[in-house]
Design a protein around this motif. Structure first.
Motif, short mmCIF file in Angstrom:
data_model
loop_
_atom_site.label_atom_id
_atom_site.label_comp_id
_atom_site.label_asym_id
_atom_site.label_seq_id
_atom_site.Cartn_x
_atom_site.Cartn_y
_atom_site.Cartn_z
N MET A 1 24.41 21.31 4.17
CA MET A 1 25.56 22.20 4.22
C MET A 1 26.82 21.39 4.49
O MET A 1 26.86 20.57 5.39
N THR A 2 27.83 21.61 3.68
CA THR A 2 29.10 20.95 3.90
C THR A 2 29.98 21.84 4.75
O THR A 2 30.07 23.03 4.53
N VAL A 3 30.62 21.29 5.73
CA VAL A 3 31.42 22.09 6.65
C VAL A 3 32.84 21.58 6.67
O VAL A 3 33.15 20.52 6.17
N ALA A 4 33.70 22.42 7.27
CA ALA A 4 35.11 22.06 7.35
C ALA A 4 35.32 20.93 8.33
O ALA A 4 34.83 20.95 9.45
N ALA A 5 36.01 19.90 7.91
CA ALA A 5 36.29 18.77 8.79
C ALA A 5 37.63 18.97 9.47
O ALA A 5 38.45 19.78 9.07
N ALA B 1 33.75 30.00 4.03
CA ALA B 1 32.50 30.75 4.16
C ALA B 1 31.43 30.22 3.20
O ALA B 1 30.25 30.14 3.55
N ARG B 2 31.86 29.83 2.00
CA ARG B 2 30.89 29.28 1.05
C ARG B 2 30.32 27.96 1.57
O ARG B 2 29.11 27.71 1.48
N ARG B 3 31.19 27.10 2.14
CA ARG B 3 30.69 25.84 2.68
C ARG B 3 29.72 26.05 3.83
O ARG B 3 28.82 25.26 4.05
N LEU B 4 29.94 27.16 4.58
CA LEU B 4 29.06 27.47 5.70
C LEU B 4 27.78 28.14 5.25
O LEU B 4 26.90 28.42 6.07
N THR C 1 25.75 34.08 -3.77
CA THR C 1 25.62 34.87 -4.98
C THR C 1 26.71 35.93 -5.02
O THR C 1 27.37 36.19 -3.99
N PRO C 2 26.92 36.58 -6.18
CA PRO C 2 27.92 37.67 -6.23
C PRO C 2 27.66 38.76 -5.19
O PRO C 2 28.60 39.31 -4.61
N LEU C 3 26.38 39.06 -4.93
CA LEU C 3 26.06 40.11 -3.97
C LEU C 3 26.46 39.69 -2.54
O LEU C 3 27.07 40.46 -1.80
N THR C 4 26.12 38.47 -2.17
CA THR C 4 26.47 38.01 -0.82
C THR C 4 27.98 37.78 -0.71
O THR C 4 28.56 37.92 0.38
N LEU D 1 46.19 24.15 5.24
CA LEU D 1 46.15 24.11 3.78
C LEU D 1 45.75 22.73 3.28
O LEU D 1 44.91 22.59 2.38
N ARG D 2 46.33 21.71 3.88
CA ARG D 2 45.98 20.34 3.47
C ARG D 2 44.49 20.07 3.70
O ARG D 2 43.79 19.53 2.84
N GLY D 3 44.02 20.48 4.90
CA GLY D 3 42.61 20.27 5.20
C GLY D 3 41.70 21.05 4.27
O GLY D 3 40.67 20.56 3.81
N GLY D 4 42.10 22.30 3.96
CA GLY D 4 41.29 23.13 3.08
C GLY D 4 41.20 22.58 1.67
O GLY D 4 40.12 22.51 1.07
N PHE D 5 42.34 22.14 1.13
CA PHE D 5 42.33 21.59 -0.22
C PHE D 5 41.56 20.27 -0.25
O PHE D 5 40.88 19.96 -1.23
N ARG D 6 41.63 19.50 0.83
CA ARG D 6 40.88 18.25 0.87
C ARG D 6 39.38 18.53 0.87
O ARG D 6 38.60 17.86 0.19
N GLU D 7 38.97 19.56 1.62
CA GLU D 7 37.55 19.91 1.67
C GLU D 7 37.04 20.39 0.33
O GLU D 7 35.87 20.20 -0.01
N GLU D 8 37.93 21.01 -0.45
CA GLU D 8 37.50 21.54 -1.75
C GLU D 8 37.62 20.50 -2.85
O GLU D 8 37.35 20.81 -4.01
N HIS D 9 38.04 19.30 -2.50
CA HIS D 9 38.15 18.24 -3.51
C HIS D 9 36.78 18.03 -4.17
O HIS D 9 35.77 17.85 -3.49
N GLY D 10 36.75 18.09 -5.45
CA GLY D 10 35.49 17.93 -6.16
C GLY D 10 34.83 19.23 -6.55
O GLY D 10 33.88 19.26 -7.31
N HIS D 11 35.36 20.34 -5.98
CA HIS D 11 34.80 21.66 -6.33
C HIS D 11 35.70 22.41 -7.31
O HIS D 11 35.46 23.58 -7.57
N GLY D 12 36.74 21.76 -7.80
CA GLY D 12 37.60 22.42 -8.78
C GLY D 12 38.90 22.90 -8.16
O GLY D 12 38.91 23.90 -7.46
N ARG D 13 39.99 22.16 -8.43
CA ARG D 13 41.27 22.55 -7.85
C ARG D 13 41.74 23.89 -8.42
O ARG D 13 42.37 24.68 -7.73
N ARG D 14 41.39 24.15 -9.71
CA ARG D 14 41.82 25.41 -10.32
C ARG D 14 41.20 26.59 -9.60
O ARG D 14 41.87 27.59 -9.33
N LEU D 15 39.89 26.49 -9.28
CA LEU D 15 39.22 27.57 -8.56
C LEU D 15 39.85 27.77 -7.18
O LEU D 15 40.07 28.90 -6.73
N THR D 16 40.16 26.67 -6.51
CA THR D 16 40.77 26.77 -5.18
C THR D 16 42.11 27.48 -5.26
O THR D 16 42.41 28.38 -4.45
N LEU D 17 42.93 27.09 -6.24
CA LEU D 17 44.23 27.74 -6.39
C LEU D 17 44.08 29.22 -6.71
O LEU D 17 44.84 30.06 -6.22
#
Length: 313
Positions: free
Chosen positions: A1-5, A77-80, A85-88, A235-251
């Protein structure tokens, strides 16, 4: 599990190794000049803008710069592992909305205790902008000082804001903060000294925030701190954590979860038009709305911090 740093920890810092001194982050370079210029402006010229202008400014800046950092919550929440899934994902959103709605309902039923609870929760949350590896008591003390110093500067102004939010009984809250202010200021100075050992920029941030709180009107202090430091850091920390998961999705997520509460706020303002002055309604929307979003946001951030510490043991 990847968590927020820790958003202040340099990228690539080895876990378990002796912690290096943090680099000076973007938000420090943004906040300190703004804080010092604002503090000096009020110290020298006292160009206090009308309250209605301050309220309008905080409503706009909180919407544009403050809200987006909380809009990263679905990704935290996804990292945690809270949804996969769509249901969760739907269940997560339902639970998040239910908590926010419960906070608003509780505020309407018991405004003064809710204001006190909001301040206590915010003290723990905002205080964690510094000394994140230190005990919670130190971070809470720092946040309590940050939120109490405006009352030390101008108790009546803070009391008037609290009365708008929670009724006449809230004046006692501002009085208590003003009474505790000198002791809490000493505590904030101690926190700055402790922070300086690992991250000198945090010490300068704390001193800048204290100067701003003591010299600028309460709302001006909150605008500069919340938008230029707190939100920018997360915001900086959040975008850094999402690096590699798609900046477009994050935005996309940030935009959607920023616009949704703003749309609800607009509907509320339209529905309640004429029942009170617009500036008072705006103030209630901003701070009661922040209270509603802070509770689930802080719960997620706390879970992320615990998961991060567990992963480093």
């Amino acid at each position: 599990m990847t968590v927020a740093a820790d958003p202040t920890t340099p990228v690539g810092a080895p876990s378990g190794a002796r912690e290096p001194r943090a680099r000076i982050p973007f938000e420090t370079r943004l906040f300190l000049p703004l804080a010092l210029l604002t503090a000096l402006a009020f110290l020298i010229a006292d160009p206090e803008p009308p309250l209605v202008v301050q309220i309008a400014a905080i409503a706009i800046l909180a919407a544009v710069l403050g809200m987006p950092h909380g809009a990263l919550d679905p990704l935290i929440a996804r990292r945690l592992g809270l949804w996969r899934t769509p249901l969760t994902f739907a269940a997560f959103n339902l639970g998040y909305t239910a908590v926010a709605a419960a906070v608003v309902s509780l505020w309407l039923l018991t405004p003064v205790p809710s204001l006190v609870a909001f301040l206590l929760i915010s003290a723990a949350h905002f205080g964690s902008d510094w000394n994140r590896a230190r005990p919670l008591a130190l971070r809470f003390l720092t946040g309590a000082a940050l939120l109490s110093l405006p009352s030390l500067r101008d108790q009546d102004a803070v009391a008037d804001l609290y009365v708008t939010l929670a009724g006449d009984g809230a004046r006692a809250v501002a009085a208590a903060q003003a009474a505790l202010g000198p002791v809490l200021l000493v505590g904030l100075a101690v926190a700055a000294v402790i922070a300086a050992r690992r991250a000198p920029h945090e010490a300068f941030e704390l001193l800048g925030a204290a100067a701003l709180a003591l010299l600028a009107p309460p709302l001006m202090f909150f605008i500069v701190y919340f938008c230029a430091l707190h939100s920018a850091r997360h915001l900086r920390g959040g975008f850094r954590e999402e690096h590699g998961h798609g900046r477009r999705l994050t935005l996309l997520v940030v935009a959607a979860y920023t616009l949704a509460p703003l749309a609800l706020a607009a509907v509320f303002l339209v529905d309640t038009a004429g029942t009170a002055a617009l500036d008072e309604q705006l103030l209630r929307v901003v701070f009661i709305g922040l209270a509603a979003l802070t509770v689930p946001h802080m719960a997620l951030v706390t879970l992320g911090d615990r998961a991060l510490r567990s992963s480093q043991v």
